[in-house]
Design a protein around this motif. Sequence first.
Motif, PDB file in Angstrom:
ATOM      1  N   ARG A 182       9.506   2.708  -6.326  1.00  0.00           N
ATOM      2  CA  ARG A 182       8.537   1.600  -6.343  1.00  0.00           C
ATOM      3  C   ARG A 182       8.767   0.701  -5.134  1.00  0.00           C
ATOM      4  O   ARG A 182       9.909   0.370  -4.791  1.00  0.00           O
ATOM      5  CB  ARG A 182       8.698   0.788  -7.623  1.00  0.00           C
ATOM      6  CG  ARG A 182       7.777  -0.418  -7.748  1.00  0.00           C
ATOM      7  CD  ARG A 182       7.901  -1.040  -9.127  1.00  0.00           C
ATOM      8  NE  ARG A 182       9.245  -1.505  -9.404  1.00  0.00           N
ATOM      9  CZ  ARG A 182       9.693  -2.739  -9.121  1.00  0.00           C
ATOM     10  NH1 ARG A 182       8.878  -3.625  -8.549  1.00  0.00           N
ATOM     11  NH2 ARG A 182      10.928  -3.081  -9.422  1.00  0.00           N
ATOM     12  N   VAL A 183       7.676   0.304  -4.484  1.00  0.00           N
ATOM     13  CA  VAL A 183       7.748  -0.624  -3.366  1.00  0.00           C
ATOM     14  C   VAL A 183       7.884  -2.041  -3.914  1.00  0.00           C
ATOM     15  O   VAL A 183       7.076  -2.479  -4.737  1.00  0.00           O
ATOM     16  CB  VAL A 183       6.506  -0.516  -2.470  1.00  0.00           C
ATOM     17  CG1 VAL A 183       6.554  -1.554  -1.350  1.00  0.00           C
ATOM     18  CG2 VAL A 183       6.391   0.889  -1.896  1.00  0.00           C
ATOM     19  N   ILE A 184       8.901  -2.752  -3.468  1.00  0.00           N
ATOM     20  CA  ILE A 184       9.135  -4.127  -3.920  1.00  0.00           C
ATOM     21  C   ILE A 184       8.527  -5.129  -2.956  1.00  0.00           C
ATOM     22  O   ILE A 184       7.875  -6.097  -3.363  1.00  0.00           O
ATOM     23  CB  ILE A 184      10.648  -4.392  -4.074  1.00  0.00           C
ATOM     24  CG1 ILE A 184      11.246  -3.470  -5.141  1.00  0.00           C
ATOM     25  CG2 ILE A 184      10.905  -5.854  -4.426  1.00  0.00           C
ATOM     26  CD1 ILE A 184      12.745  -3.600  -5.268  1.00  0.00           C
ATOM     27  N   ASP A 185       8.739  -4.909  -1.650  1.00  0.00           N
ATOM     28  CA  ASP A 185       8.283  -5.916  -0.689  1.00  0.00           C
ATOM     29  C   ASP A 185       8.216  -5.300   0.704  1.00  0.00           C
ATOM     30  O   ASP A 185       8.936  -4.342   1.012  1.00  0.00           O
ATOM     31  CB  ASP A 185       9.243  -7.107  -0.683  1.00  0.00           C
ATOM     32  CG  ASP A 185       8.749  -8.263   0.165  1.00  0.00           C
ATOM     33  OD1 ASP A 185       7.517  -8.436   0.260  1.00  0.00           O
ATOM     34  OD2 ASP A 185       9.579  -8.973   0.755  1.00  0.00           O
ATOM     35  N   HIS A 186       7.330  -5.849   1.534  1.00  0.00           N
ATOM     36  CA  HIS A 186       7.302  -5.567   2.954  1.00  0.00           C
ATOM     37  C   HIS A 186       7.316  -6.900   3.681  1.00  0.00           C
ATOM     38  O   HIS A 186       6.517  -7.783   3.371  1.00  0.00           O
ATOM     39  CB  HIS A 186       6.052  -4.781   3.356  1.00  0.00           C
ATOM     40  CG  HIS A 186       6.163  -3.320   3.130  1.00  0.00           C
ATOM     41  ND1 HIS A 186       5.582  -2.691   2.060  1.00  0.00           N
ATOM     42  CD2 HIS A 186       6.803  -2.351   3.837  1.00  0.00           C
ATOM     43  CE1 HIS A 186       5.849  -1.398   2.108  1.00  0.00           C
ATOM     44  NE2 HIS A 186       6.584  -1.164   3.166  1.00  0.00           N
ATOM     45  N   GLY A 191      10.974  -2.790   4.894  1.00  0.00           N
ATOM     46  CA  GLY A 191      10.426  -2.559   3.572  1.00  0.00           C
ATOM     47  C   GLY A 191      11.553  -2.468   2.570  1.00  0.00           C
ATOM     48  O   GLY A 191      12.650  -1.995   2.900  1.00  0.00           O
ATOM     49  N   VAL A 192      11.316  -2.924   1.356  1.00  0.00           N
ATOM     50  CA  VAL A 192      12.317  -2.883   0.293  1.00  0.00           C
ATOM     51  C   VAL A 192      11.746  -2.085  -0.872  1.00  0.00           C
ATOM     52  O   VAL A 192      10.633  -2.358  -1.328  1.00  0.00           O
ATOM     53  CB  VAL A 192      12.723  -4.294  -0.173  1.00  0.00           C
ATOM     54  CG1 VAL A 192      13.809  -4.215  -1.241  1.00  0.00           C
ATOM     55  CG2 VAL A 192      13.198  -5.134   1.004  1.00  0.00           C
ATOM     56  N   LEU A 193      12.510  -1.086  -1.354  1.00  0.00           N
ATOM     57  CA  LEU A 193      12.053  -0.219  -2.425  1.00  0.00           C
ATOM     58  C   LEU A 193      13.135  -0.089  -3.482  1.00  0.00           C
ATOM     59  O   LEU A 193      14.325  -0.236  -3.206  1.00  0.00           O
ATOM     60  CB  LEU A 193      11.699   1.168  -1.885  1.00  0.00           C
ATOM     61  CG  LEU A 193      10.650   1.230  -0.783  1.00  0.00           C
ATOM     62  CD1 LEU A 193      11.324   1.313   0.586  1.00  0.00           C
ATOM     63  CD2 LEU A 193       9.730   2.420  -0.977  1.00  0.00           C
ATOM     64  N   SER A 194      12.687   0.213  -4.698  1.00  0.00           N
ATOM     65  CA  SER A 194      13.588   0.502  -5.806  1.00  0.00           C
ATOM     66  C   SER A 194      13.472   1.988  -6.133  1.00  0.00           C
ATOM     67  O   SER A 194      12.362   2.509  -6.279  1.00  0.00           O
ATOM     68  CB  SER A 194      13.215  -0.343  -7.029  1.00  0.00           C
ATOM     69  OG  SER A 194      13.976   0.054  -8.156  1.00  0.00           O
ATOM     70  N   ILE A 195      14.616   2.677  -6.240  1.00  0.00           N
ATOM     71  CA  ILE A 195      14.654   4.088  -6.588  1.00  0.00           C
ATOM     72  C   ILE A 195      15.506   4.257  -7.837  1.00  0.00           C
ATOM     73  O   ILE A 195      16.677   3.891  -7.845  1.00  0.00           O
ATOM     74  CB  ILE A 195      15.208   4.939  -5.434  1.00  0.00           C
ATOM     75  CG1 ILE A 195      14.352   4.760  -4.175  1.00  0.00           C
ATOM     76  CG2 ILE A 195      15.262   6.405  -5.836  1.00  0.00           C
ATOM     77  CD1 ILE A 195      14.831   5.569  -2.995  1.00  0.00           C
ATOM     78  N   ASP A 196      14.906   4.790  -8.891  1.00  0.00           N
ATOM     79  CA  ASP A 196      15.605   5.004 -10.157  1.00  0.00           C
ATOM     80  C   ASP A 196      15.776   6.500 -10.403  1.00  0.00           C
ATOM     81  O   ASP A 196      14.983   7.325  -9.950  1.00  0.00           O
ATOM     82  CB  ASP A 196      14.809   4.412 -11.325  1.00  0.00           C
ATOM     83  CG  ASP A 196      14.549   2.929 -11.156  1.00  0.00           C
ATOM     84  OD1 ASP A 196      15.447   2.226 -10.673  1.00  0.00           O
ATOM     85  OD2 ASP A 196      13.433   2.488 -11.501  1.00  0.00           O
ATOM     86  N   ARG A 203      18.524  -0.167  -4.694  1.00  0.00           N
ATOM     87  CA  ARG A 203      17.546  -0.885  -3.884  1.00  0.00           C
ATOM     88  C   ARG A 203      17.803  -0.484  -2.441  1.00  0.00           C
ATOM     89  O   ARG A 203      18.917  -0.620  -1.938  1.00  0.00           O
ATOM     90  CB  ARG A 203      17.680  -2.391  -4.063  1.00  0.00           C
ATOM     91  CG  ARG A 203      16.722  -3.190  -3.191  1.00  0.00           C
ATOM     92  CD  ARG A 203      16.707  -4.651  -3.538  1.00  0.00           C
ATOM     93  NE  ARG A 203      16.134  -4.872  -4.862  1.00  0.00           N
ATOM     94  CZ  ARG A 203      15.712  -6.044  -5.298  1.00  0.00           C
ATOM     95  NH1 ARG A 203      15.788  -7.117  -4.529  1.00  0.00           N
ATOM     96  NH2 ARG A 203      15.222  -6.173  -6.515  1.00  0.00           N
ATOM     97  N   ILE A 204      16.775   0.036  -1.780  1.00  0.00           N
ATOM     98  CA  ILE A 204      16.929   0.537  -0.426  1.00  0.00           C
ATOM     99  C   ILE A 204      16.016  -0.236   0.511  1.00  0.00           C
ATOM    100  O   ILE A 204      14.837  -0.444   0.211  1.00  0.00           O
ATOM    101  CB  ILE A 204      16.655   2.054  -0.377  1.00  0.00           C
ATOM    102  CG1 ILE A 204      16.835   2.598   1.040  1.00  0.00           C
ATOM    103  CG2 ILE A 204      15.274   2.402  -0.914  1.00  0.00           C
ATOM    104  CD1 ILE A 204      16.848   4.114   1.099  1.00  0.00           C
ATOM    105  N   THR A 205      16.582  -0.709   1.606  1.00  0.00           N
ATOM    106  CA  THR A 205      15.830  -1.389   2.648  1.00  0.00           C
ATOM    107  C   THR A 205      15.658  -0.420   3.812  1.00  0.00           C
ATOM    108  O   THR A 205      16.630   0.212   4.244  1.00  0.00           O
ATOM    109  CB  THR A 205      16.574  -2.645   3.130  1.00  0.00           C
ATOM    110  OG1 THR A 205      16.778  -3.531   2.023  1.00  0.00           O
ATOM    111  CG2 THR A 205      15.768  -3.379   4.197  1.00  0.00           C
TER     112      THR A 205
END
Length: 232
Positions: A182-186, A191-196, A203-205
């Motif tokens: 899921r994309v959290i923020d740009h 970009g910041v994403l959450s990977i489950d 949380r990966i930037t």
Amino acid sequence: MTRDLTAARPPGRAPAPTGTGTMHRRVTVVDGGVRFLAWTSADGLRSETARIVTTPRGLRASGTVLTLGDRPCSTSYALLCDATGRTRRLSVRAESASLERAVALTRAPGAPWLDGTGRPPPHSGLDDVIDIELSSSVLTASLLIRRLGLHRPDAPAEPLHLTVARIATPHLEVGTMWRRIRVIDHADDRGVLSIDGPDGSSRITVDDDGFAVDVDPQDTGTGNPDGVSNAE
């Protein structure tokens, strides 16, 4: 197919690798279509370097992951992706005091996955899988993000559910794993994403090319969501 190159050595499984906390990119060198990136863990027990070449035909990269601690291990890899971001080949070699192993997965367009000998891989659930992860590698965590364009400002906000192939270090077992991303923020060029997944959440930037800058584990595990599929 995993090849154990030290069958004559005493058997035994090494403990899970240490140095699996937050990874931060310390080195970024870009020269034309070539990048040299290096990440280290916050505790100093794991590092990764990767040389990446990008062209209109795709991406190729070679890298090394070094894990320290009670049972140090070195894992080297080479990968190839086509122009659409699909992984076409990933070969891995792991070495420590007690093991020396190698595995390869390769796929031609429209063909099934094969191992390094041209035979079907040991795991039967790979036919519909597009993406491959190496469990200890930051770079391979970026491949899915780049293929789906999730590093771009116009990336979809809704979560994506899919299945990936996974090569687990240090013993290089091949399997599959669900992922929810899921994309959290740009913001600006990040970009910041959450990977489950069943192994936990991170949380990966990423930078504006989709390559990881920071990977921060968030917890130890989650349940399997409904609707897992392969995102095209």
